[in-house]
Design a protein around this motif. Structure first.
Motif, PDB file in Angstrom:
ATOM      1  N   MET A  47       3.806  19.753  39.089  1.00 38.71           N
ATOM      2  CA  MET A  47       5.082  19.753  38.375  1.00 38.71           C
ATOM      3  C   MET A  47       4.929  18.966  37.071  1.00 38.71           C
ATOM      4  N   PRO A  48       5.799  19.215  36.088  1.00 38.15           N
ATOM      5  CA  PRO A  48       5.725  18.455  34.842  1.00 38.15           C
ATOM      6  C   PRO A  48       5.911  16.967  35.082  1.00 38.15           C
ATOM      7  N   GLN A  49       5.094  16.158  34.388  1.00 39.47           N
ATOM      8  CA  GLN A  49       5.217  14.711  34.475  1.00 39.47           C
ATOM      9  C   GLN A  49       5.155  14.117  33.072  1.00 39.47           C
ATOM     10  N   GLY A  50       5.659  12.891  32.951  1.00 37.33           N
ATOM     11  CA  GLY A  50       5.624  12.191  31.688  1.00 37.33           C
ATOM     12  C   GLY A  50       6.961  11.579  31.344  1.00 37.33           C
ATOM     13  N   CYS A  51       6.925  10.503  30.569  1.00 39.58           N
ATOM     14  CA  CYS A  51       8.148   9.839  30.137  1.00 39.58           C
ATOM     15  C   CYS A  51       9.003  10.794  29.324  1.00 39.58           C
ATOM     16  N   GLY A  52      10.256  10.923  29.707  1.00 44.06           N
ATOM     17  CA  GLY A  52      11.178  11.818  29.016  1.00 44.06           C
ATOM     18  C   GLY A  52      11.292  13.191  29.613  1.00 44.06           C
ATOM     19  N   THR A  53      10.417  13.567  30.538  1.00 43.64           N
ATOM     20  CA  THR A  53      10.476  14.905  31.127  1.00 43.64           C
ATOM     21  C   THR A  53      11.590  14.995  32.156  1.00 43.64           C
ATOM     22  N   TRP A  54      12.142  16.196  32.283  1.00 48.01           N
ATOM     23  CA  TRP A  54      13.194  16.489  33.265  1.00 48.01           C
ATOM     24  C   TRP A  54      12.962  17.917  33.777  1.00 48.01           C
ATOM     25  N   PRO A  55      12.065  18.079  34.742  1.00 50.62           N
ATOM     26  CA  PRO A  55      11.827  19.404  35.319  1.00 50.62           C
ATOM     27  C   PRO A  55      12.766  19.666  36.490  1.00 50.62           C
ATOM     28  N   ASP A  95      21.974  19.002  26.957  1.00 49.01           N
ATOM     29  CA  ASP A  95      21.767  18.197  25.747  1.00 49.01           C
ATOM     30  C   ASP A  95      20.370  17.605  25.668  1.00 49.01           C
ATOM     31  N   GLY A  96      19.382  18.331  26.155  1.00 49.00           N
ATOM     32  CA  GLY A  96      18.015  17.850  26.091  1.00 49.00           C
ATOM     33  C   GLY A  96      17.407  17.975  24.701  1.00 49.00           C
ATOM     34  N   ARG A  97      16.330  17.241  24.500  1.00 46.09           N
ATOM     35  CA  ARG A  97      15.579  17.301  23.238  1.00 46.09           C
ATOM     36  C   ARG A  97      14.572  18.451  23.356  1.00 46.09           C
ATOM     37  N   SER A 126      14.228   9.771  22.812  1.00 48.17           N
ATOM     38  CA  SER A 126      14.105  10.900  21.895  1.00 48.17           C
ATOM     39  C   SER A 126      13.004  10.652  20.872  1.00 48.17           C
ATOM     40  N   HIS A 127      12.927   9.435  20.352  1.00 43.17           N
ATOM     41  CA  HIS A 127      11.875   9.089  19.397  1.00 43.17           C
ATOM     42  C   HIS A 127      10.500   9.248  20.034  1.00 43.17           C
ATOM     43  N   TYR A 128      10.371   8.817  21.271  1.00 43.66           N
ATOM     44  CA  TYR A 128       9.098   8.953  21.984  1.00 43.66           C
ATOM     45  C   TYR A 128       8.720  10.427  22.150  1.00 43.66           C
ATOM     46  N   VAL A 129       9.680  11.240  22.560  1.00 37.99           N
ATOM     47  CA  VAL A 129       9.421  12.671  22.733  1.00 37.99           C
ATOM     48  C   VAL A 129       9.038  13.308  21.399  1.00 37.99           C
ATOM     49  N   ASN A 130       9.698  12.906  20.319  1.00 33.50           N
ATOM     50  CA  ASN A 130       9.388  13.443  19.000  1.00 33.50           C
ATOM     51  C   ASN A 130       7.968  13.111  18.555  1.00 33.50           C
ATOM     52  N   ALA A 131       7.566  11.866  18.760  1.00 27.38           N
ATOM     53  CA  ALA A 131       6.368  11.339  18.115  1.00 27.38           C
ATOM     54  C   ALA A 131       5.093  11.458  18.934  1.00 27.38           C
ATOM     55  N   ASN A 132       5.191  11.801  20.209  1.00 20.81           N
ATOM     56  CA  ASN A 132       4.019  11.732  21.091  1.00 20.81           C
ATOM     57  C   ASN A 132       3.765  13.034  21.835  1.00 20.81           C
ATOM     58  N   PRO A 133       3.452  14.110  21.119  1.00 16.91           N
ATOM     59  CA  PRO A 133       3.236  15.386  21.811  1.00 16.91           C
ATOM     60  C   PRO A 133       2.118  15.328  22.851  1.00 16.91           C
ATOM     61  N   GLY A 134       1.063  14.545  22.567  1.00 22.23           N
ATOM     62  CA  GLY A 134      -0.046  14.471  23.513  1.00 22.23           C
ATOM     63  C   GLY A 134       0.326  13.863  24.843  1.00 22.23           C
ATOM     64  N   ALA A 135       1.469  13.152  24.886  1.00 23.28           N
ATOM     65  CA  ALA A 135       1.918  12.569  26.153  1.00 23.28           C
ATOM     66  C   ALA A 135       2.369  13.632  27.145  1.00 23.28           C
ATOM     67  N   PHE A 136       2.488  14.878  26.671  1.00 21.85           N
ATOM     68  CA  PHE A 136       3.024  15.933  27.527  1.00 21.85           C
ATOM     69  C   PHE A 136       1.979  16.992  27.893  1.00 21.85           C
ATOM     70  N   SER A 137       0.717  16.584  27.851  1.00 20.05           N
ATOM     71  CA  SER A 137      -0.334  17.513  28.264  1.00 20.05           C
ATOM     72  C   SER A 137      -0.252  17.837  29.749  1.00 20.05           C
ATOM     73  N   ASP A 138       0.377  16.945  30.522  1.00 22.76           N
ATOM     74  CA  ASP A 138       0.565  17.199  31.958  1.00 22.76           C
ATOM     75  C   ASP A 138       1.987  17.636  32.281  1.00 22.76           C
ATOM     76  N   ALA A 139       2.738  18.037  31.275  1.00 18.20           N
ATOM     77  CA  ALA A 139       4.115  18.494  31.499  1.00 18.20           C
ATOM     78  C   ALA A 139       4.113  19.997  31.730  1.00 18.20           C
ATOM     79  N   SER A 157      16.865   3.878  26.494  1.00 10.54           N
ATOM     80  CA  SER A 157      17.989   4.390  25.726  1.00 10.54           C
ATOM     81  C   SER A 157      17.669   5.759  25.166  1.00 10.54           C
ATOM     82  N   SER A 158      18.697   6.578  24.984  1.00  5.46           N
ATOM     83  CA  SER A 158      18.489   7.943  24.531  1.00  5.46           C
ATOM     84  C   SER A 158      17.788   7.986  23.181  1.00  5.46           C
ATOM     85  N   TYR A 159      18.109   7.024  22.278  1.00  3.37           N
ATOM     86  CA  TYR A 159      17.448   7.023  20.974  1.00  3.37           C
ATOM     87  C   TYR A 159      15.968   6.744  21.129  1.00  3.37           C
ATOM     88  N   THR A 160      15.630   5.725  21.891  1.00  2.00           N
ATOM     89  CA  THR A 160      14.228   5.371  22.089  1.00  2.00           C
ATOM     90  C   THR A 160      13.466   6.509  22.747  1.00  2.00           C
TER      91      THR A 160
END
Length: 314
Positions: free
Chosen positions: A115-123, A51-53, A290-303, A285-288
């Motif tokens: 390895m992938p890093q960042g808030c919301g990541t699950w490698p 059930d990941g985003r 998910s919103h972060y993952v949706n809105a901040n693609p640049g946060a995953f340059s190290d993912a 929280s899952s809502y918060t």
């Protein structure tokens, strides 16, 4: 396949309280660079079972979007880091690979530089068999967000509990391996600090290794600057002797409360994947999240995964 004599060389005494092992395995296959893209792995494209985003894309899309690429020596697997997502739309594009080959009694060594890093990541780097969870799952490298420690975990059918005392250096998180219990936490073992996330990456990564037999499943880790990593692991030699690897971080023995031969009664595929949020990433929280993952693609340059090699010994 290992000889009968080799199988006899692995002994578990008193349900894993004293663990003696000295098996030599020969390299059966290795995955380096372009090997990951030349048919040795398939690209999983079904909805994420956790059930990941996330949207797992096929090989053509992964190549076109630069989510996978390889040199002769290095393989990169990453997620999209440019697209702002709609909350009502699909998740972030990423990749999940499944090995075509399957393995039973074996030793697997992952040489991982990043390895992938960042808030919301699950490698995760793991193995599992058909008819999950009845033929088991072994999580070798797994964690969420920017946590500092790896966790090694088994997930099984309903009849597997680990003993509370066993020969390992890691800290027990849970002894109930059954996927149906405790929200599918599995029987996890927490590694030491700097075995996951940004600190792992800053140190240049390291080596994860797993040995699977009918008597025990064990997982080790050595950082890149380790003075105790053995030459067979460090140099990717053609054979390994697990008897020289020292006490494992995580040790899961067969016992009266868990028959590993029954719980892991089939060959496993190797899985490499990166998802976001999902059932394991429960803070914030899952809502918060998910919103972060949706809105901040640049946060995953190290993912991204930067894999030097995966070697399988049988």
């Amino acid at each position: 396949m290992p000889s009968f004599a080799r199988l006899l060389s692995s002994v578990v005494v008193a349900a894993g309280l004293l663990r003696v092992h000295a098996a030599t395995y020969n390299e059966a296959t290795s995955y380096i660079g372009q090997d990951f893209l030349n048919g040795a792995f398939t690209f999983f494209t079904d909805p994420d079972p956790t059930d990941g985003r996330v949207i797992y894309v096929n090989q053509a899309t992964a190549a076109a979007d630069n989510l996978t690429f390889a040199t002769d020596d290095v393989f990169i697997l990453r997620a999209d880091d440019t697209t702002v997502l709609s909350s009502s739309g699909p998740g972030r594009n990423s990749v999940r690979l499944t090995s075509v080959a399957t393995f039973s009694t074996s030793a697997i060594v992952l040489d991982l530089a990043h390895m992938p890093q960042g808030c919301g990541t699950w490698p995760a780097f793991w193995t599992f068999g058909p008819n999950w969870p009845l033929t088991g799952e072994i999580d070798i490298m797994e964690g969420v967000n920017n946590q500092n420690f790896n966790q090694g975990t088994l997930h099984t059918g309903p009849s597997c509990t680990m003993p509370s005392s066993r020969d390992q250096t890691g800290n027990i998180a849970n002894n109930d391996c059954a996927a149906a219990d405790d929200g599918n936490d599995g029987c996890g073992v927490e590694f030491a600090s700097n075995t996951f996330g940004p600190n792992f990456n800053s140190a240049g990564g390291g080596w994860f290794a797993m040995e699977r037999t009918s008597e025990f499943i064990s997982i080790w880790f050595w950082p890149r600057d380790s003075t105790t990593v053995t030459p067979d692991v460090k140099d990717g030699q053609s054979s390994v002797n697990t008897g020289n690897w020292g006490t494992p971080v995580a040790n899961f023995p067969t016992s009266s409360t868990c028959d590993l031969a029954a719980e892991f009664g089939a060959a496993h595929n190797i899985i490499i994947n990166l998802t976001f949020c999902g059932v394991f990433v429960n803070t914030p929280s899952s809502y918060t999240l998910s919103h972060y993952v949706n809105a901040n693609p640049g946060a995953f340059s190290d993912a991204f995964f930067e894999i030097n090699a995966i070697r399988v010994y049988e």
